[in-house]
Structure formats: structure tokens, C-alpha cells
Scaffold this active site. Structure first.
Site, PDB file in Angstrom:
ATOM      1  N   ASP A  94       0.852  -1.185   0.000  1.00 33.68           N
ATOM      2  CA  ASP A  94       0.000   0.000   0.000  1.00 33.68           C
ATOM      3  C   ASP A  94       0.889   1.236   0.000  1.00 33.68           C
ATOM      4  O   ASP A  94       1.726   1.414   0.892  1.00 33.68           O
ATOM      5  CB  ASP A  94      -0.898  -0.022   1.240  1.00 33.68           C
ATOM      6  CG  ASP A  94      -2.076   0.934   1.133  1.00 33.68           C
ATOM      7  OD1 ASP A  94      -2.171   1.649   0.120  1.00 33.68           O
ATOM      8  OD2 ASP A  94      -2.892   0.965   2.067  1.00 33.68           O
TER       9      ASP A  94
ATOM     10  N   ASP B  11      -3.016   2.603  -5.858  1.00 34.02           N
ATOM     11  CA  ASP B  11      -2.000   2.681  -4.809  1.00 34.02           C
ATOM     12  C   ASP B  11      -1.889   1.434  -3.939  1.00 34.02           C
ATOM     13  O   ASP B  11      -1.164   1.449  -2.949  1.00 34.02           O
ATOM     14  CB  ASP B  11      -2.259   3.891  -3.915  1.00 34.02           C
ATOM     15  CG  ASP B  11      -3.641   3.856  -3.270  1.00 34.02           C
ATOM     16  OD1 ASP B  11      -4.492   3.048  -3.699  1.00 34.02           O
ATOM     17  OD2 ASP B  11      -3.871   4.644  -2.337  1.00 34.02           O
ATOM     18  N   GLU B  12      -2.580   0.367  -4.293  1.00 33.58           N
ATOM     19  CA  GLU B  12      -2.445  -0.836  -3.463  1.00 33.58           C
ATOM     20  C   GLU B  12      -2.733  -2.091  -4.265  1.00 33.58           C
ATOM     21  O   GLU B  12      -3.474  -2.082  -5.243  1.00 33.58           O
ATOM     22  CB  GLU B  12      -3.360  -0.779  -2.231  1.00 33.58           C
ATOM     23  CG  GLU B  12      -4.835  -0.761  -2.532  1.00 33.58           C
ATOM     24  CD  GLU B  12      -5.686  -0.845  -1.265  1.00 33.58           C
ATOM     25  OE1 GLU B  12      -5.465  -1.773  -0.468  1.00 33.58           O
ATOM     26  OE2 GLU B  12      -6.562   0.011  -1.100  1.00 33.58           O
TER      27      GLU B  12
END
Length: 372
Positions: A20, A120-121
Site C-alpha cells: 500500500d 495505490d495498493e
């Protein structure tokens, strides 16, 4: 199935990483504007310039110290942060997608078993990696180091034997966190966590659990499985499994070869309770889908939305476009209309929201003379 507690047999053979990025959008912006490093940077429209509307897409850790968080009404952020510190910047999704693509390429160097949750993850199943390194912890450390060195951004990771625990691990020590949860440590780790830290438990469910005397993982572990099922139905069964470190969901890879649709969905923790926040996320999804289609020279003829509330009630609705399109504006118009038909889900909190486009056709190009 374990007849004693009605739960499935646990599976601890997998090695899962949840990676993350730390305050991703804000971190990308601060790279280009180092003067914002000590400011409370908020990615989103400045409500002082548009009649008080808008939500926080994300913010840096300076802003978070003042209580600002993602999905908060932007006008509330203005009230929380000193005037001389607050900075707003509009999101630049083309830039974020480009950075995300580079980070994801690092993941695919390690394993083909990558499940992207958002820009983003992502989850990585490194049970059988493509590289010689066989230790999941070292793979995660190397990824974190590579992202820092080659992209200049910080990330956090969690490593364990399933997705639920890996997710809890990545959230445990942010920013630049590194958490490993071994099978022998799971029960103690979960027991000491506040119930609010469990992914998927929104404010309404938290309140109901508090009324039952459940404030920590240890409290949840003491509640009978049948009691949880009776109280929360499907979600109760999942809560019972999570309290004991059970999550059998596989890492689902994105197979381009067999793709008949392109979609984005995300589980929200905490859940979404306002239409403004839901539509902001839908709009962002439509932007991403436009970019994905243009990359493949596709147009889509149908838009689908998926909504799930905190009671795990799920609805899927679809609608054909008047003509196939690759425009986020067309997708958003249809998705917004579809969402309005499911807006009652906001009462219980929306924990999952997704938009998918399908019914593809190749773009047709027309030849023209520049001299006519």
C-alpha cells in the site's frame, strides 16, 4: 468444515503481501512541489472556490495530524487546519496512473499473481514467486526499497498467509510500515486490535458490536459463531472467520487475454455514507476506465455498477449506452443514473463500490484529406 464452530478449515500455506503506497496522490504531488512538504496538502478541489463542495481524495500526513482523512468533506478540512498551513491541489490521474504502472511493473517482476485493488495498493501471492528469493518478507522489503529508490515514494506492506491479515498488517504501522503476521501470532495479534481496525467493519456495525460488548478482537473471538450469523447474517460469518484469522479468498489476477470487460471496484473502510463521496469515487473510476479503453483502442457499449452495503447485500445494475463510447463523461452519466436507483444502500453504509464497462468494439478510424 469444522463442525464444532461451523467455520472452514484454515489454510496457512500461502504467502501473501499487501503493498500500500503511503498517501499516494499527495506524495506524488509533493515530489514535484517540495515546498509543500511541511504544509497540510489536500488533493481535491478547494471548497472556498466552489461554494463549499467537494471531498478530500487523499491528504499528506501533516494534514492527517489535524484530523483530515480521505472522503472527508473538503469544507470540514478547511475548518480543521490552520489557514496558513492548508494547501489544495486538484488530482492529476494521468500522472498517478503513470507512476502506478511503474510500481505495478515491479510487482510483476516478482510474481504474475498480482491483484490490483486501486492505483495505490495491490495483493501479491508470492507462494511460488518468479524470482529466486523464496522468503516473502525479503521480497516485500526488496519491493519497498526498489519503490523508494527508483520512484522516490514510500510504501507500507503486510505479510501473512491470507489477504485479510496482509491488509491488516500494511495498515498496522503506516507510514513506511513493515508488518509480518505469522500463523503462531495471529490470535494474539487480532485479540489486541480495536474492532475499528478490522477491514470491512463500518461505523454502523461498530456501534452494534459495541452494544454487544465487543470492542476488540479478543471480544469478537469470544462471541459464538451462530450469534454473529444471527445478528449480522453473511457479514457475521465473515466476522467470525476474520476473528480467527481465516480468509480463503485467492489473489485474483487480471487476465488481459480473456478479458471481456474492464472494471474497477474497491472495498471502503470506513464505509461510504454520503452521495457526494460515492459519486466522487464513481467519477474517478470512469476516468480510469476511459484511459484503459483508449490504451486498447476499444469502445464500450454497456456500463455496469456494483454496490454492496455493510449487511453484505449486493446489487448489480447495467445499462446500454446509446452508442459505444470511450469517454468518461458518457460512463459517468450512466453510472450516476444507475447509482441513484441504489442510493438507499447509503443508509447502511456502502462497503464496496464498482464500475465496469463491457460489450467492446474496436475503434474505427476514418481517413480524411488534410487538403480538402
Amino acid at each position: 468444515m469444522n463442525k464444532e464452530n461451523l467455520l472452514p478449515q484454515n489454510d496457512i500455506h500461502r504467502r501473501i503481501i499487501h503493498l500500500d503506497m503511503d498517501a499516494f496522490y499527495a506524495s506524488v504531488e509533493m515530489q514535484e512541489h517540495p515546498e509543500w512538504k511541511n504544509k497540510a496538502l489536500i488533493v481535491g478541489q478547494d471548497p472556498r472556490q466552489n461554494g463549499g463542495h467537494g471531498v478530500v481524495a487523499t491528504c499528506n500526513y501533516v494534514a492527517r495530524k489535524y484530523g483530515v482523512h480521505s472522503a472527508m468533506a473538503a469544507i470540514q478540512a478547511v475548518r480543521l487546519v490552520p489557514k496558513e498551513l492548508i494547501v489544495f491541489t486538484r488530482p492529476r490521474f494521468d500522472k498517478y496512473r503513470a507512476v502506478s504502472a511503474k510500481i505495478h511493473s515491479f510487482m510483476h517482476d516478482v510474481t504474475d499473481q498480482v491483484e490490483s485493488v486501486a492505483l495505490d495498493e495491490a495483493y501479491l501471492d508470492v507462494t511460488h514467486p518468479k524470482i529466486e528469493q523464496e522468503f516473502a518478507v525479503q521480497i516485500a522489503l526488496d519491493l519497498q526499497k526498489r519503490i523508494r529508490q527508483e520512484v522516490g515514494l514510500n510504501s507500507s506492506f503486510g505479510v501473512s498467509y491470507n489477504k485479510f491479515l496482509a491488509k491488516m498488517g500494511s495498515e498496522y504501522a503506516k507510514p513506511f510500515g513493515r508488518t509480518v503476521i505469522l500463523p503462531s501470532e495471529v490470535q494474539n495479534f487480532l485479540a489486541m486490535q480495536k474492532i475499528e481496525k478490522f477491514p470491512g467493519i463500518g461505523p454502523k456495525t461498530q456501534e452494534e458490536l459495541h452494544q454487544m460488548g465487543v470492542y476488540t478482537g479478543a471480544d469478537l473471538q469470544k462471541v459464538e459463531v451462530l450469534t454473529l450469523i444471527k445478528k449480522f447474517k453473511k457479514m457475521g460469518y465473515i466476522l467470525a472467520q476474520h476473528a480467527r484469522g481465516i480468509d480463503l479468498r485467492p489473489v485474483v489476477t487480471d487476465s488481459e487475454a480473456n478479458r471481456k470487460s474492464i472494471g474497477m471496484e474497491r472495498t471502503y473502510e470506513p464505509a461510504i455514507y454520503t452521495e457526494d463521496e460515492a459519486l466522487t469515487n464513481i467519477r474517478n473510476y470512469c476516468n480510469h476506465l476511459e484511459a484503459a479503453l483508449k490504451k486498447r483502442n476499444f469502445k464500450a457499449g454497456t456500463v455496469v455498477i456494483k454496490v454492496r452495503n455493510n449487511n453484505f447485500d449486493t446489487v448489480t445494475k447495467r445499462k446500454k449506452l446509446k452508442t459505444p463510447s470511450d469517454s468518461h463523461l458518457d460512463f459517468y452519466d450512466v453510472a450516476r443514473d444507475l447509482f441513484e436507483a441504489t442510493s438507499s444502500f447509503l443508509d447502511d453504509g456502502i462497503r464496496l463500490l464498482g464500475v465496469t464497462v463491457t460489450d467492446f468494439e474496436k475503434k474505427k478510424y476514418q481517413s480524411i484529406s488534410l487538403f480538402d
